[in-house]
Write a protein that holds these residues in place. Structure first.
Motif, PDB file in Angstrom:
ATOM      1  N   LEU A 300      47.232  33.996  67.025  1.00  0.00           N
ATOM      2  CA  LEU A 300      45.440  33.383  66.723  1.00  0.00           C
ATOM      3  C   LEU A 300      44.851  34.367  67.552  1.00  0.00           C
ATOM      4  CD1 LEU A 300      43.863  31.220  65.573  1.00  0.00           C
ATOM      5  CD2 LEU A 300      44.148  30.103  67.755  1.00  0.00           C
ATOM      6  N   VAL A 301      45.020  35.233  68.608  1.00  0.00           N
ATOM      7  CA  VAL A 301      44.327  35.993  69.283  1.00  0.00           C
ATOM      8  C   VAL A 301      44.130  37.178  68.461  1.00  0.00           C
ATOM      9  CG1 VAL A 301      44.277  37.731  71.297  1.00  0.00           C
ATOM     10  CG2 VAL A 301      44.884  35.267  71.668  1.00  0.00           C
ATOM     11  N   ALA A 302      45.006  37.525  67.809  1.00  0.00           N
ATOM     12  CA  ALA A 302      45.038  38.871  66.695  1.00  0.00           C
ATOM     13  C   ALA A 302      43.854  38.368  65.615  1.00  0.00           C
ATOM     14  CB  ALA A 302      46.361  39.172  66.127  1.00  0.00           C
ATOM     15  N   VAL A 303      44.106  37.318  65.165  1.00  0.00           N
ATOM     16  CA  VAL A 303      43.235  37.010  64.218  1.00  0.00           C
ATOM     17  C   VAL A 303      41.268  36.851  64.798  1.00  0.00           C
ATOM     18  CG1 VAL A 303      42.248  34.801  62.562  1.00  0.00           C
ATOM     19  CG2 VAL A 303      44.670  35.520  62.957  1.00  0.00           C
ATOM     20  N   GLN A 304      41.285  36.529  65.973  1.00  0.00           N
ATOM     21  CA  GLN A 304      40.213  36.448  66.668  1.00  0.00           C
ATOM     22  C   GLN A 304      39.529  37.852  66.930  1.00  0.00           C
ATOM     23  OE1 GLN A 304      40.460  34.556  70.549  1.00  0.00           O
ATOM     24  NE2 GLN A 304      41.516  32.594  69.750  1.00  0.00           N
ATOM     25  N   ARG A 305      40.548  38.668  67.286  1.00  0.00           N
ATOM     26  CA  ARG A 305      40.134  40.243  67.357  1.00  0.00           C
ATOM     27  C   ARG A 305      39.649  40.735  66.051  1.00  0.00           C
ATOM     28  NH1 ARG A 305      43.751  45.453  69.784  1.00  0.00           N
ATOM     29  NH2 ARG A 305      42.438  46.884  68.871  1.00  0.00           N
ATOM     30  N   LYS A 306      40.580  40.445  64.836  1.00  0.00           N
ATOM     31  CA  LYS A 306      40.228  40.987  63.680  1.00  0.00           C
ATOM     32  C   LYS A 306      38.775  40.489  63.049  1.00  0.00           C
ATOM     33  CE  LYS A 306      41.250  42.916  59.698  1.00  0.00           C
ATOM     34  NZ  LYS A 306      41.280  44.199  59.330  1.00  0.00           N
ATOM     35  N   LEU A 307      38.411  39.351  63.523  1.00  0.00           N
ATOM     36  CA  LEU A 307      37.391  38.629  63.094  1.00  0.00           C
ATOM     37  C   LEU A 307      36.054  39.329  63.715  1.00  0.00           C
ATOM     38  CD1 LEU A 307      37.503  34.628  62.865  1.00  0.00           C
ATOM     39  CD2 LEU A 307      36.437  36.350  61.070  1.00  0.00           C
ATOM     40  N   LEU A 308      36.353  39.369  64.908  1.00  0.00           N
ATOM     41  CA  LEU A 308      35.262  39.944  65.910  1.00  0.00           C
ATOM     42  C   LEU A 308      34.950  41.621  65.263  1.00  0.00           C
ATOM     43  CD1 LEU A 308      33.286  39.899  68.210  1.00  0.00           C
ATOM     44  CD2 LEU A 308      35.156  40.639  69.815  1.00  0.00           C
ATOM     45  N   GLU A 309      36.046  42.464  65.283  1.00  0.00           N
ATOM     46  CA  GLU A 309      35.921  43.696  64.466  1.00  0.00           C
ATOM     47  C   GLU A 309      35.442  43.702  63.245  1.00  0.00           C
ATOM     48  OE1 GLU A 309      39.886  45.509  66.740  1.00  0.00           O
ATOM     49  OE2 GLU A 309      40.129  44.923  64.622  1.00  0.00           O
ATOM     50  N   MET A 310      35.291  42.794  62.415  1.00  0.00           N
ATOM     51  CA  MET A 310      34.967  42.517  61.131  1.00  0.00           C
ATOM     52  C   MET A 310      33.350  42.306  61.248  1.00  0.00           C
ATOM     53  SD  MET A 310      37.671  41.122  58.462  1.00  0.00           S
ATOM     54  CE  MET A 310      36.751  41.458  57.183  1.00  0.00           C
ATOM     55  N   ILE A 311      32.847  41.425  62.139  1.00  0.00           N
ATOM     56  CA  ILE A 311      31.612  41.117  62.579  1.00  0.00           C
ATOM     57  C   ILE A 311      30.768  42.467  63.073  1.00  0.00           C
ATOM     58  CG2 ILE A 311      29.928  40.210  64.232  1.00  0.00           C
ATOM     59  CD1 ILE A 311      31.902  37.966  64.303  1.00  0.00           C
ATOM     60  N   TYR A 312      31.704  43.304  63.650  1.00  0.00           N
ATOM     61  CA  TYR A 312      31.119  44.680  64.090  1.00  0.00           C
ATOM     62  C   TYR A 312      30.910  45.532  62.920  1.00  0.00           C
ATOM     63  CZ  TYR A 312      30.972  49.427  66.301  1.00  0.00           C
ATOM     64  OH  TYR A 312      30.406  50.404  66.658  1.00  0.00           O
ATOM     65  N   THR A 313      31.609  45.569  61.947  1.00  0.00           N
ATOM     66  CA  THR A 313      31.781  46.422  60.846  1.00  0.00           C
ATOM     67  C   THR A 313      30.662  46.071  60.091  1.00  0.00           C
ATOM     68  OG1 THR A 313      34.186  46.894  60.925  1.00  0.00           O
ATOM     69  CG2 THR A 313      33.124  47.288  58.782  1.00  0.00           C
ATOM     70  N   LEU A 314      30.736  44.637  59.580  1.00  0.00           N
ATOM     71  CA  LEU A 314      29.458  44.258  58.633  1.00  0.00           C
ATOM     72  C   LEU A 314      28.042  44.492  59.325  1.00  0.00           C
ATOM     73  CD1 LEU A 314      30.910  40.729  57.600  1.00  0.00           C
ATOM     74  CD2 LEU A 314      31.345  43.058  56.607  1.00  0.00           C
ATOM     75  N   PHE A 315      27.918  44.320  60.690  1.00  0.00           N
ATOM     76  CA  PHE A 315      26.837  44.543  61.426  1.00  0.00           C
ATOM     77  C   PHE A 315      26.302  45.987  61.118  1.00  0.00           C
ATOM     78  CE2 PHE A 315      24.236  45.777  64.887  1.00  0.00           C
ATOM     79  CZ  PHE A 315      23.294  44.977  64.979  1.00  0.00           C
ATOM     80  N   LYS A 316      27.275  46.939  61.496  1.00  0.00           N
ATOM     81  CA  LYS A 316      26.833  48.429  61.514  1.00  0.00           C
ATOM     82  C   LYS A 316      26.822  48.706  59.864  1.00  0.00           C
ATOM     83  CE  LYS A 316      27.089  49.673  65.561  1.00  0.00           C
ATOM     84  NZ  LYS A 316      25.712  49.888  66.294  1.00  0.00           N
ATOM     85  N   ASN A 317      27.426  48.204  59.093  1.00  0.00           N
ATOM     86  CA  ASN A 317      27.214  48.789  57.579  1.00  0.00           C
ATOM     87  C   ASN A 317      26.217  48.047  56.718  1.00  0.00           C
ATOM     88  OD1 ASN A 317      29.597  50.674  57.942  1.00  0.00           O
ATOM     89  ND2 ASN A 317      31.071  49.434  57.306  1.00  0.00           N
TER      90      ASN A 317
END
Length: 341
Positions: A300-317
Protein backbone atom coordinates in the motif's frame (compact mmCIF):
# COMPACT_ATOMS: atom_id res chain seq x y z
CA UNK A 1 44.62 32.95 1.58
CA UNK A 2 41.60 34.65 -0.03
CA UNK A 3 38.15 33.31 0.75
CA UNK A 4 35.79 32.43 -2.11
CA UNK A 5 32.67 31.36 -0.27
CA UNK A 6 31.16 31.46 3.22
CA UNK A 7 28.28 29.30 4.45
CA UNK A 8 26.36 29.11 7.70
CA UNK A 9 25.16 25.52 8.09
CA UNK A 10 22.09 25.29 10.34
CA UNK A 11 20.56 22.10 11.74
CA UNK A 12 17.07 23.17 12.81
CA UNK A 13 15.32 21.70 15.82
CA UNK A 14 12.07 22.70 17.49
CA UNK A 15 13.73 24.83 20.15
CA UNK A 16 17.23 25.48 18.89
CA UNK A 17 19.43 26.19 15.91
CA UNK A 18 22.69 24.24 15.77
CA UNK A 19 25.12 26.28 13.68
CA UNK A 20 28.48 25.67 11.98
CA UNK A 21 30.46 28.29 10.05
CA UNK A 22 32.43 27.18 7.02
CA UNK A 23 34.52 28.81 4.32
CA UNK A 24 36.20 27.85 1.05
CA UNK A 25 39.54 29.29 -0.04
CA UNK A 26 41.12 29.99 -3.43
CA UNK A 27 42.70 26.54 -3.57
CA UNK A 28 39.20 25.06 -2.99
CA UNK A 29 40.14 23.82 0.46
CA UNK A 30 37.36 23.91 3.07
CA UNK A 31 37.48 24.91 6.72
CA UNK A 32 34.73 24.41 9.29
CA UNK A 33 35.93 26.77 11.94
CA UNK A 34 33.17 27.76 14.40
CA UNK A 35 30.21 26.09 16.11
CA UNK A 36 27.47 27.34 18.43
CA UNK A 37 23.85 26.65 19.46
CA UNK A 38 21.17 29.35 19.52
CA UNK A 39 17.53 29.40 20.57
CA UNK A 40 14.98 29.12 17.75
CA UNK A 41 13.44 32.47 18.71
CA UNK A 42 13.75 36.02 17.40
CA UNK A 43 16.15 36.84 20.21
CA UNK A 44 18.21 33.82 19.20
CA UNK A 45 18.17 34.98 15.56
CA UNK A 46 19.65 38.35 16.54
CA UNK A 47 22.39 36.67 18.59
CA UNK A 48 23.17 34.27 15.73
CA UNK A 49 23.53 37.06 13.17
CA UNK A 50 25.76 39.10 15.50
CA UNK A 51 27.95 36.03 16.05
CA UNK A 52 28.20 35.36 12.31
CA UNK A 53 29.07 39.00 11.57
CA UNK A 54 31.96 38.94 14.04
CA UNK A 55 33.45 35.75 12.60
CA UNK A 56 33.03 36.23 8.84
CA UNK A 57 34.63 38.32 6.11
CA UNK A 58 32.49 41.36 5.18
CA UNK A 59 33.84 41.30 1.62
CA UNK A 60 32.49 37.80 0.87
CA UNK A 61 28.78 36.99 0.77
CA UNK A 62 27.56 34.75 3.58
CA UNK A 63 24.90 32.17 2.68
CA UNK A 64 22.57 30.75 5.32
CA UNK A 65 21.74 27.11 4.54
CA UNK A 66 19.24 24.86 6.30
CA UNK A 67 16.96 21.88 5.70
CA UNK A 68 13.20 22.04 5.22
CA UNK A 69 12.36 20.54 8.61
CA UNK A 70 8.59 20.54 9.03
CA UNK A 71 7.64 24.05 10.19
CA UNK A 72 10.53 24.70 12.56
CA UNK A 73 12.83 26.26 9.97
CA UNK A 74 10.23 28.70 8.70
CA UNK A 75 10.49 31.47 11.31
CA UNK A 76 14.22 31.86 10.85
CA UNK A 77 13.97 31.61 7.06
CA UNK A 78 11.32 34.33 6.99
CA UNK A 79 13.37 36.46 9.38
CA UNK A 80 16.46 36.19 7.19
CA UNK A 81 14.49 36.92 4.02
CA UNK A 82 12.80 39.94 5.63
CA UNK A 83 16.21 41.36 6.53
CA UNK A 84 17.73 40.67 3.09
CA UNK A 85 20.08 37.84 4.06
CA UNK A 86 20.67 35.18 1.33
CA UNK A 87 18.86 31.99 2.35
CA UNK A 88 19.03 28.50 0.84
CA UNK A 89 16.76 25.64 1.86
CA UNK A 90 17.24 22.04 0.73
CA UNK A 91 15.20 18.89 1.22
CA UNK A 92 16.33 16.66 4.12
CA UNK A 93 17.05 13.69 1.85
CA UNK A 94 19.69 15.71 -0.01
CA UNK A 95 21.64 16.26 3.20
CA UNK A 96 20.97 12.71 4.38
CA UNK A 97 22.36 11.27 1.15
CA UNK A 98 25.34 13.62 1.33
CA UNK A 99 26.14 12.58 4.90
CA UNK A 100 26.39 8.96 3.72
CA UNK A 101 29.31 9.99 1.52
CA UNK A 102 31.22 11.44 4.48
CA UNK A 103 33.27 9.63 7.09
CA UNK A 104 30.86 10.37 9.94
CA UNK A 105 30.57 7.55 12.47
CA UNK A 106 28.12 9.20 14.87
CA UNK A 107 25.32 11.42 13.58
CA UNK A 108 24.48 14.26 15.97
CA UNK A 109 23.01 17.73 15.61
CA UNK A 110 26.58 19.10 15.54
CA UNK A 111 27.81 16.75 12.80
CA UNK A 112 24.64 17.50 10.82
CA UNK A 113 25.24 21.25 10.97
CA UNK A 114 28.84 20.60 9.87
CA UNK A 115 27.64 18.45 6.98
CA UNK A 116 25.13 21.13 5.95
CA UNK A 117 27.86 23.78 5.93
CA UNK A 118 30.20 21.54 3.92
CA UNK A 119 27.40 20.66 1.49
CA UNK A 120 26.77 24.37 0.93
CA UNK A 121 30.44 25.05 0.27
CA UNK A 122 30.78 22.21 -2.24
CA UNK A 123 27.51 22.63 -4.14
CA UNK A 124 25.90 25.33 -6.24
CA UNK A 125 22.92 26.59 -4.28
CA UNK A 126 19.62 28.11 -5.40
CA UNK A 127 18.43 30.98 -3.25
CA UNK A 128 15.18 30.32 -1.40
CA UNK A 129 12.00 32.16 -2.30
CA UNK A 130 9.14 32.66 0.11
CA UNK A 131 6.24 30.28 -0.54
CA UNK A 132 3.43 31.77 -2.58
CA UNK A 133 0.91 33.21 -0.15
CA UNK A 134 -1.83 31.00 -1.55
CA UNK A 135 0.13 27.82 -0.79
CA UNK A 136 1.15 29.10 2.63
CA UNK A 137 -2.46 29.89 3.56
CA UNK A 138 -3.62 26.50 2.35
CA UNK A 139 -0.88 24.77 4.34
CA UNK A 140 -2.00 26.51 7.53
CA UNK A 141 -5.64 25.61 6.92
CA UNK A 142 -5.02 21.96 6.01
CA UNK A 143 -2.79 21.45 9.03
CA UNK A 144 -5.38 23.07 11.28
CA UNK A 145 -8.01 20.72 9.86
CA UNK A 146 -5.74 17.74 10.46
CA UNK A 147 -5.40 18.70 14.12
CA UNK A 148 -9.18 19.04 14.46
CA UNK A 149 -9.76 15.63 12.87
CA UNK A 150 -7.21 14.06 15.24
CA UNK A 151 -8.87 15.73 18.23
CA UNK A 152 -12.30 14.53 17.11
CA UNK A 153 -11.06 10.93 16.98
CA UNK A 154 -9.98 11.24 20.62
CA UNK A 155 -13.34 12.73 21.66
CA UNK A 156 -15.29 10.05 19.78
CA UNK A 157 -13.27 7.40 21.60
CA UNK A 158 -14.24 9.09 24.86
CA UNK A 159 -17.88 8.98 23.78
CA UNK A 160 -17.64 5.27 22.99
CA UNK A 161 -16.01 4.59 26.37
CA UNK A 162 -18.68 6.57 28.24
CA UNK A 163 -21.54 4.83 26.40
CA UNK A 164 -19.96 1.47 27.25
CA UNK A 165 -20.13 2.24 30.98
CA UNK A 166 -22.65 0.28 33.02
CA UNK A 167 -24.27 3.56 34.01
CA UNK A 168 -23.24 6.36 31.59
CA UNK A 169 -23.22 9.88 32.99
CA UNK A 170 -25.83 11.83 31.03
CA UNK A 171 -24.13 15.19 31.57
CA UNK A 172 -20.79 13.79 30.43
CA UNK A 173 -22.43 12.37 27.30
CA UNK A 174 -24.04 15.74 26.58
CA UNK A 175 -20.72 17.61 26.93
CA UNK A 176 -18.85 15.11 24.75
CA UNK A 177 -21.49 15.30 22.00
CA UNK A 178 -21.36 19.10 22.17
CA UNK A 179 -17.59 19.00 21.65
CA UNK A 180 -18.00 16.71 18.64
CA UNK A 181 -20.56 19.07 17.08
CA UNK A 182 -18.20 21.99 17.71
CA UNK A 183 -15.29 20.19 16.05
CA UNK A 184 -17.53 19.27 13.10
CA UNK A 185 -18.50 22.92 12.68
CA UNK A 186 -14.86 24.01 12.80
CA UNK A 187 -13.86 21.48 10.16
CA UNK A 188 -16.71 22.65 7.94
CA UNK A 189 -15.59 26.26 8.38
CA UNK A 190 -12.02 25.38 7.40
CA UNK A 191 -13.21 23.49 4.32
CA UNK A 192 -15.24 26.54 3.28
CA UNK A 193 -12.13 28.70 3.69
CA UNK A 194 -10.14 26.29 1.51
CA UNK A 195 -12.84 26.22 -1.17
CA UNK A 196 -12.97 30.01 -1.21
CA UNK A 197 -9.21 30.25 -1.79
CA UNK A 198 -9.30 27.66 -4.58
CA UNK A 199 -12.23 29.33 -6.36
CA UNK A 200 -10.55 32.73 -6.20
CA UNK A 201 -7.38 31.50 -7.97
CA UNK A 202 -7.98 30.34 -11.55
CA UNK A 203 -4.51 28.82 -12.04
CA UNK A 204 -4.71 26.94 -8.75
CA UNK A 205 -8.15 25.61 -9.70
CA UNK A 206 -6.76 24.29 -13.00
CA UNK A 207 -3.84 22.61 -11.22
CA UNK A 208 -6.19 20.91 -8.77
CA UNK A 209 -8.58 19.80 -11.53
CA UNK A 210 -5.68 18.12 -13.35
CA UNK A 211 -4.47 16.35 -10.20
CA UNK A 212 -8.00 15.18 -9.36
CA UNK A 213 -8.17 13.13 -12.58
CA UNK A 214 -6.11 10.54 -10.69
CA UNK A 215 -8.20 7.77 -9.07
CA UNK A 216 -8.84 8.35 -5.37
CA UNK A 217 -7.40 11.86 -5.37
CA UNK A 218 -9.90 14.52 -4.30
CA UNK A 219 -9.60 18.28 -3.96
CA UNK A 220 -8.44 18.14 -0.33
CA UNK A 221 -5.60 15.72 -1.16
CA UNK A 222 -4.53 17.86 -4.12
CA UNK A 223 -4.55 20.97 -1.93
CA UNK A 224 -2.47 19.28 0.77
CA UNK A 225 0.16 18.09 -1.72
CA UNK A 226 0.50 21.50 -3.38
CA UNK A 227 0.53 23.32 -0.04
CA UNK A 228 3.14 21.05 1.55
CA UNK A 229 5.46 21.25 -1.47
CA UNK A 230 4.83 24.92 -2.32
CA UNK A 231 3.82 23.81 -5.80
CA UNK A 232 6.82 21.42 -5.89
CA UNK A 233 9.20 24.41 -5.58
CA UNK A 234 12.09 22.43 -4.05
CA UNK A 235 11.38 19.15 -5.84
CA UNK A 236 13.66 18.21 -8.74
CA UNK A 237 12.60 14.61 -9.36
CA UNK A 238 10.20 11.87 -8.21
CA UNK A 239 12.77 10.17 -6.00
CA UNK A 240 13.27 13.38 -4.02
CA UNK A 241 9.52 13.75 -3.61
CA UNK A 242 9.04 10.20 -2.34
CA UNK A 243 11.84 10.62 0.17
CA UNK A 244 10.51 14.01 1.32
CA UNK A 245 7.11 12.43 1.96
CA UNK A 246 8.63 9.57 3.96
CA UNK A 247 7.59 7.01 1.36
CA UNK A 248 11.17 6.05 0.48
CA UNK A 249 14.31 6.06 2.63
CA UNK A 250 14.09 6.78 6.33
CA UNK A 251 15.72 10.01 7.39
CA UNK A 252 17.87 10.21 10.50
CA UNK A 253 16.43 11.69 13.66
CA UNK A 254 18.78 13.49 16.05
CA UNK A 255 17.83 15.47 19.13
CA UNK A 256 14.43 17.05 18.59
CA UNK A 257 14.96 17.57 14.86
CA UNK A 258 12.06 16.82 12.56
CA UNK A 259 13.00 15.43 9.16
CA UNK A 260 10.77 15.11 6.14
CA UNK A 261 7.08 15.90 5.81
CA UNK A 262 4.60 13.57 7.49
CA UNK A 263 1.57 15.45 6.12
CA UNK A 264 2.33 14.32 2.56
CA UNK A 265 2.55 10.60 3.30
CA UNK A 266 -0.52 10.75 5.54
CA UNK A 267 -2.53 12.52 2.83
CA UNK A 268 -1.89 9.68 0.36
CA UNK A 269 -3.24 6.86 2.57
CA UNK A 270 -6.98 7.00 1.75
CA UNK A 271 -6.43 7.87 -1.96
CA UNK A 272 -4.23 4.76 -2.26
CA UNK A 273 -6.98 2.57 -0.78
CA UNK A 274 -9.50 4.00 -3.24
CA UNK A 275 -7.13 3.66 -6.20
CA UNK A 276 -6.47 -0.01 -5.40
CA UNK A 277 -10.20 -0.68 -5.26
CA UNK A 278 -11.30 1.16 -8.39
CA UNK A 279 -8.35 1.40 -10.80
CA UNK A 280 -6.93 -1.73 -12.41
CA UNK A 281 -3.41 -0.27 -12.80
CA UNK A 282 -3.04 0.37 -9.08
CA UNK A 283 -4.87 -2.85 -8.22
CA UNK A 284 -2.41 -4.85 -10.31
CA UNK A 285 0.55 -3.05 -8.72
CA UNK A 286 -0.79 -3.76 -5.24
CA UNK A 287 -1.54 -7.44 -6.00
CA UNK A 288 1.87 -7.98 -7.58
CA UNK A 289 3.70 -6.57 -4.55
CA UNK A 290 1.58 -8.49 -2.05
CA UNK A 291 2.26 -11.74 -3.90
CA UNK A 292 5.97 -10.89 -3.96
CA UNK A 293 6.58 -10.26 -0.24
CA UNK A 294 3.21 -10.89 1.42
CA UNK A 295 3.12 -7.58 3.31
CA UNK A 296 -0.03 -5.62 2.50
CA UNK A 297 1.04 -2.41 4.21
CA UNK A 298 4.31 -2.36 2.29
CA UNK A 299 2.40 -2.78 -0.96
CA UNK A 300 0.00 0.00 0.00
CA UNK A 301 2.90 2.36 0.72
CA UNK A 302 4.22 1.60 -2.78
CA UNK A 303 0.82 2.59 -4.19
CA UNK A 304 0.91 5.80 -2.13
CA UNK A 305 4.33 6.58 -3.56
CA UNK A 306 3.17 5.85 -7.11
CA UNK A 307 0.15 8.13 -6.70
CA UNK A 308 2.24 10.97 -5.30
CA UNK A 309 4.79 10.63 -8.10
CA UNK A 310 1.97 10.73 -10.66
CA UNK A 311 0.58 13.90 -9.06
CA UNK A 312 4.02 15.44 -9.57
CA UNK A 313 4.17 14.27 -13.20
CA UNK A 314 0.70 15.55 -14.05
CA UNK A 315 1.44 18.88 -12.39
CA UNK A 316 4.72 19.34 -14.29
CA UNK A 317 3.32 18.22 -17.64
CA UNK A 318 -0.06 19.96 -17.22
CA UNK A 319 -1.71 16.77 -18.42
CA UNK A 320 -4.59 14.66 -17.10
CA UNK A 321 -4.40 11.03 -16.00
CA UNK A 322 -4.51 8.49 -18.83
CA UNK A 323 -5.57 5.09 -17.56
CA UNK A 324 -4.14 3.43 -20.67
CA UNK A 325 -0.78 5.24 -20.51
CA UNK A 326 1.22 2.22 -19.32
CA UNK A 327 -0.37 -0.05 -21.95
CA UNK A 328 0.38 2.50 -24.69
CA UNK A 329 3.95 2.87 -23.45
CA UNK A 330 4.44 -0.92 -23.47
CA UNK A 331 2.92 -1.17 -26.97
CA UNK A 332 5.27 1.52 -28.30
CA UNK A 333 8.23 -0.28 -26.73
CA UNK A 334 7.22 -3.60 -28.31
CA UNK A 335 6.68 -1.91 -31.66
CA UNK A 336 10.13 -0.32 -31.57
CA UNK A 337 11.75 -3.64 -30.67
CA UNK A 338 9.91 -5.37 -33.53
CA UNK A 339 11.14 -2.79 -36.02
CA UNK A 340 14.73 -3.25 -34.85
CA UNK A 341 14.51 -7.04 -35.12
Amino acid sequence: MKELKQVVGIDVAQKELVVTLGRMFEDLSIELYAYKVFKNTEKGFVSLLDWVKKLTNDEVKVIYLMEATGVYHQKFAYYLDKNDYPVCIVLPNKISNYIRTLDIKTITDKTCSQAIAQFGLERKLDLWKRPKSVYKNLQQLTRERDQIVAERVVVKNQLHAEISEAEPNKKSLKRIKTRIRFLNSQEKEIKNDINAIVKSDENLKKEIDIICTLPGVGELTAVIVLAETNGFELIRNKKQLASYAGLDVKEKQSGTSVKGNRSLGKAMHVPALVAVKWDENFRELYARLVSKHGIKMKALVAVQRKLLEMIYTLFKNKSTYDKEYENKKEAQKNSAQAQMA
